[in-house]
Design an enzyme around this catalytic site. Structure first.
Site, PDB file in Angstrom:
ATOM      1  CB  SER A 121      -1.007  -0.038   1.206  1.00 22.15           C
ATOM      2  OG  SER A 121      -0.305  -0.021   2.528  1.00 22.15           O
ATOM      3  CG  HIS A 142      -2.892  -0.823  -3.177  1.00 21.36           C
ATOM      4  ND1 HIS A 142      -3.036   0.585  -2.852  1.00 21.36           N
ATOM      5  CD2 HIS A 142      -2.980  -1.294  -1.681  1.00 21.36           C
ATOM      6  CE1 HIS A 142      -3.433   0.577  -1.546  1.00 21.36           C
ATOM      7  NE2 HIS A 142      -3.420  -0.715  -0.939  1.00 21.36           N
ATOM      8  CD  GLU A 154      -3.805   3.332  -5.275  1.00 22.96           C
ATOM      9  OE1 GLU A 154      -4.080   4.617  -5.362  1.00 22.96           O
ATOM     10  OE2 GLU A 154      -3.149   2.811  -4.381  1.00 22.96           O
ATOM     11  CG  ASN A 192      -2.820   4.384   1.565  1.00 23.10           C
ATOM     12  OD1 ASN A 192      -3.358   4.344   2.424  1.00 23.10           O
ATOM     13  ND2 ASN A 192      -2.487   3.083   0.801  1.00 23.10           N
TER      14      ASN A 192
END
Length: 284
Positions: A121, A142, A154, A192
């Site tokens: 992540s 991800h 992702e 993130n």
């Protein structure tokens, strides 16, 4: 390897995320291998996937026959030699040395067409691929927790990742029923990176006494968020969320605005990690 030639997917790691990805792959029709060094984790994953699939049957989202087909496509193993696949998705602990050691083993048992991906992540795909055997066939893929429900994936391109690899992974995510997004390697990727202020500002409000956790969560949910920041951190796992905050903060030069929250570190140090331990910001 073109998308139409992908038949077998190997997921390394039988934790919550790895189990979810394995179920997604099997439901999408792929032969699925789940690998973990701990047999007890494999047993838990097998039971969790079986229970999840049965829930889909109960909700009439899957027929009994389709559910059995999902189970038949799954194989669980603690033998690295069994991890021969067209695509490998790594979903183990967020420690570069451990991941790299695994990819070295995987490279030794797979052929020259296999695509290697990490579900990390926040770790740099570019930095990881500098130390793998086939950097051009290495990328980020991800998923988000819970992988069986969250649509976004992702697809992360490192500096050495071949374009056909990210194109194939994008198509693979689509085939899995996900909504993929291309992104170049950057601290925290897209989600993130954007999410750090969401979590950190929420904790600063509580630390300052301006609001309670319950108030913050209620306000954010009232504005349209499915889950407030404290409930979401408990779902993700406070250890994982805190680790991502540290990685992004350090990668961006430790800006004050992204300093990891002390209240979260206290919880992590106490082993109060959220839903998976029965207690985090809330009790379960």
């Amino acid at each position: 390897m073109p998308m139409e030639e992908i038949q077998t997917i190997c997921i390394c790691g039988a934790g919550t995320m790895g189990s979810g990805i394995a179920q997604v792959a099997a439901q999408a029709g792929f032969r699925t291998i789940q690998y973990d060094v701990q047999t007890n984790m494999l047993d838990k994953s097998k039971a969790a996937i079986a229970a999840s699939v049965q829930q889909l049957v109960a909700k009439q989202k899957l027929t009994a026959e389709a559910a059995q087909a999902v189970q038949d496509r799954l194989r669980f193993t603690n033998n690295i030699a069994d991890c021969k696949a067209d695509v490998v998705i790594e979903a183990i602990v967020e420690k570069p040395a451990v991941k790299l050691a695994l990819f070295q083993q995987l490279a030794a048992v797979n052929n020259a067409q296999c695509i290697f991906t990490s579900n990390t992540s926040s770790l740099s795909i570019t930095e990881l691929q500098e130390q793998v055997v086939h950097p051009e066939r290495f990328a980020g893929m991800h998923f988000f927790n819970p992988a069986t429900h969250m649509k976004l994936v992702e697809v992360v391109k490192g500096k050495q990742t071949a374009q056909y690899v990210v194109d194939t992974l994008y198509a693979l995510a689509n085939t899995m029923g996900k909504v993929p997004v291309h992104c170049n390697d950057a601290p925290g990727f897209i989600v993130n990176h954007i999410a750090r202020p969401y979590y950190l500002e929420a904790m600063r409000l509580v630390e300052s006494g301006a609001a309670t956790m319950e108030q913050v969560d209620a306000v954010m949910e009232a504005t349209g968020f499915k889950m407030g920041p404290f409930k979401l951190m408990d779902l993700i796992g406070l250890d994982i969320n805190y680790s991502v905050s540290e990685i992004v903060w350090e990668a961006l030069g430790k800006p004050d605005r992204l300093t990891p929250a002390a209240m979260q570190k206290t919880k992590v140090d106490a082993g109060e990690l959220g839903r998976k331990t029965g207690k985090g910001f809330y009790e379960y």
